[in-house]
Structures are given as C-alpha cells and as structure tokens.
Design an enzyme around this catalytic site. Structure first.
Site, PDB file in Angstrom:
ATOM      1  N   LYS A  91      32.005 -31.431  52.966  1.00  0.00           N
ATOM      2  CA  LYS A  91      32.419 -30.857  51.685  1.00  0.00           C
ATOM      3  C   LYS A  91      32.469 -29.354  51.881  1.00  0.00           C
ATOM      4  O   LYS A  91      31.445 -28.712  52.071  1.00  0.00           O
ATOM      5  CB  LYS A  91      31.447 -31.224  50.570  1.00  0.00           C
ATOM      6  CG  LYS A  91      31.829 -30.605  49.229  1.00  0.00           C
ATOM      7  CD  LYS A  91      30.756 -30.784  48.180  1.00  0.00           C
ATOM      8  CE  LYS A  91      31.081 -29.966  46.947  1.00  0.00           C
ATOM      9  NZ  LYS A  91      29.983 -29.978  45.951  1.00  0.00           N
ATOM     10  N   GLY A 152      26.745 -26.622  37.881  1.00  0.00           N
ATOM     11  CA  GLY A 152      25.494 -26.632  37.139  1.00  0.00           C
ATOM     12  C   GLY A 152      25.598 -26.214  35.690  1.00  0.00           C
ATOM     13  O   GLY A 152      24.572 -26.111  35.006  1.00  0.00           O
ATOM     14  N   ALA A 179      31.740 -30.729  40.065  1.00  0.00           N
ATOM     15  CA  ALA A 179      31.031 -29.608  39.440  1.00  0.00           C
ATOM     16  C   ALA A 179      31.288 -29.507  37.945  1.00  0.00           C
ATOM     17  O   ALA A 179      32.409 -29.722  37.471  1.00  0.00           O
ATOM     18  CB  ALA A 179      31.378 -28.274  40.102  1.00  0.00           C
ATOM     19  N   GLY A 180      30.225 -29.171  37.222  1.00  0.00           N
ATOM     20  CA  GLY A 180      30.316 -28.889  35.799  1.00  0.00           C
ATOM     21  C   GLY A 180      30.120 -30.071  34.885  1.00  0.00           C
ATOM     22  O   GLY A 180      30.084 -29.920  33.662  1.00  0.00           O
ATOM     23  N   ASN A 201      25.529 -33.553  40.327  1.00  0.00           N
ATOM     24  CA  ASN A 201      24.160 -33.441  40.802  1.00  0.00           C
ATOM     25  C   ASN A 201      23.196 -33.084  39.668  1.00  0.00           C
ATOM     26  O   ASN A 201      22.335 -33.858  39.279  1.00  0.00           O
ATOM     27  CB  ASN A 201      24.081 -32.401  41.913  1.00  0.00           C
ATOM     28  CG  ASN A 201      22.712 -32.283  42.557  1.00  0.00           C
ATOM     29  OD1 ASN A 201      22.505 -31.549  43.510  1.00  0.00           O
ATOM     30  ND2 ASN A 201      21.714 -32.993  42.077  1.00  0.00           N
ATOM     31  N   THR A 202      23.355 -31.873  39.111  1.00  0.00           N
ATOM     32  CA  THR A 202      22.373 -31.325  38.185  1.00  0.00           C
ATOM     33  C   THR A 202      22.125 -32.215  36.977  1.00  0.00           C
ATOM     34  O   THR A 202      20.976 -32.357  36.533  1.00  0.00           O
ATOM     35  CB  THR A 202      22.820 -29.923  37.720  1.00  0.00           C
ATOM     36  OG1 THR A 202      23.106 -29.118  38.858  1.00  0.00           O
ATOM     37  CG2 THR A 202      21.736 -29.259  36.895  1.00  0.00           C
TER      38      THR A 202
END
Length: 252
Positions: A91, A152, A179-180, A201-202
């Site tokens: 990635k 995040g 992301a986001g 992830n977050t």
C-alpha cells in the site's frame, strides 16, 4: 480481484491502535476481513513479535509505507517491507500535507512507477482526482485507493460527486475507498456507489467495542454491495405515489 487474487470479503482492516493484541485478533475474525494492513515501522519496533501475531489471523498482509513524505522514503520502505513480510503487495502512501495527510500526487506517481517496474503490486493511496488516477494506471498500478476523507477523521465520503465520477471513469479498475470512514453506514454508502472494497482502521480500533464494531462493518459492507448489485432506486426530485389511485372512493 486484486492482482489476480480472488477474495471473499470486501473489507480490508488496519492493525494499528488496538487496545491489545487479543482484541486485534478477535476484531479481524469478527470482521471477516481477508486482507490486513501492517506498518514496517511497527514490525521493527516489535522485533518480529507483531508479524508472528498477525500470522495467527491467516490473512493476506498488505504492508504500507505510512509516514513517508518523499519518493525515496516510500520506495526504500517498500523494498524493506517486501523482504520482511515476503509479499510483493504494497500500500503506497506518500504524504504531501502534514495536517490533512493528503497524498502528494506527483511523488505518488513517481514512486508507483519505480515500484511497479520492480515487480511490486502497488495499491496507491490517492485522491479522487481522475488525472492522477490515469497517471497511476499508466505507471503500472492495477488498483486505485481514493480517500473518502482525511485519515482518521471519520468524516465519511466528503466528495460523493467525485467518487461517483471516479467509479464511472474507471469501470473496469478495482477501486477501494481508503481513509476517513467512521461508521458502518459510511462503508455501506461506499459499496452502494459500486466500489469494490473499503479499507479502514481507526473506526474499529478506537471503538468502545472494537470486536462488535468490526462485525458491524463486515455486515454493512456486505449489505451495501448486495444493494448495489440488486439495483438501487434512482433519486427523485418529487414524491412518487406507491399506492395506485384507481379504485379510491369518490365522495359526492
């Protein structure tokens, strides 16, 4: 399909910020994810223990170049990751803005060209810009990973029109929203747009119950994808009655 690999799950899960190794493994299992991202820096800090932990998940590893701000940093990190993790998948992140963590499109394309020429299977973290997407494909990438919002942030899909355009412009290219994403509903929305997968992830790692949240995301992504395949109804500017008007009582 990503670089010739068929996957059942359309959720890719990050492995950072979890409260404990056990919770991480349980979250991966609950999510149904078959691909997990991993940072070379964390592996180095853990002295190999982290790689042994992730092996228990039996997932395919997708090392990343997180934290890299130059072509040289990203390429060097990718080469090291291939040696450490034994995979050509990478990635590719080349950050251009410290506050938003927005990718540097110029450095990203240059790094992608170098890595693709060296036999890497590159998953580039990019924006929804169509020209950048074209340049990445020309460089040798066979997957594009546009952001939904800053990493995040949990803001979801900030540019729906741009993401729709990207899906329409690259109908045969695997696209992953990366992301986001902060809520299962946002992940479902990405899949309803016709994207092939979501990487997050977050939202899971920092949840009160990471395992429960991972399970929720797995269900949401499946529901969104099934809804897209079934055919979503088009939006209308005005109401449209669902009950026939014929046969209604007439009042004198």
């Amino acid at each position: 399909m990503f670089y010739g690999v068929d996957l059942t799950s359309r959720l890719m899960l990050g492995t950072a910020q979890y409260p404990s190794p056990q919770v991480l493994l349980e979250a991966i299992e609950a999510s149904g994810a078959e691909v997990i991202t991993v940072s070379l820096r964390r592996e180095g800090a853990a002295g190999g223990a982290f790689r042994a932990l992730l092996a228990k998940s039996r997932c395919r590893l997708l090392p990343n170049t997180a934290g890299c701000h130059t072509v040289r940093e990203a390429v060097t990190t990718a080469r090291m990751a291939r040696e450490v993790f034994g995979t050509s998948w990478i990635k590719l992140e080349v950050i251009g803005h410290a506050d938003t963590l927005q990718p540097d499109p110029f450095a990203l394309v240059e790094a992608a060209r170098v890595l693709c020429a060296e036999g890497f299977d590159v998953f580039p973290y990019t924006t929804e810009d169509l020209i950048v997407g074209e340049k990445l494909l020309e460089a040798g990438c066979k997957v594009l990973m546009p952001w939904g919002a800053p990493i995040g942030s949990g803001q979801g899909l900030r540019n729906l029109a741009g993401l729709r355009s990207m899906r329409a412009h690259f109908p045969d290219v695997p696209l992953v929203v990366d992301a986001g994403i902060g809520a299962p509903s946002q992940a479902a929305q990405a899949m309803e747009l016709g994207f092939d997968a979501v990487l997050l992830n977050t939202a899971v790692a920092k949840a009160v119950d990471p395992v429960g949240m991972a399970r929720a995301f797995g269900h949401a992504i499946q529901a969104g994808q099934e809804g897209f395949v079934a055919g979503l109804m088009p939006e209308r500017d005005m109401a449209s009655v669902s009950t026939p008007v014929f046969g209604l009582a007439e009042l004198a």
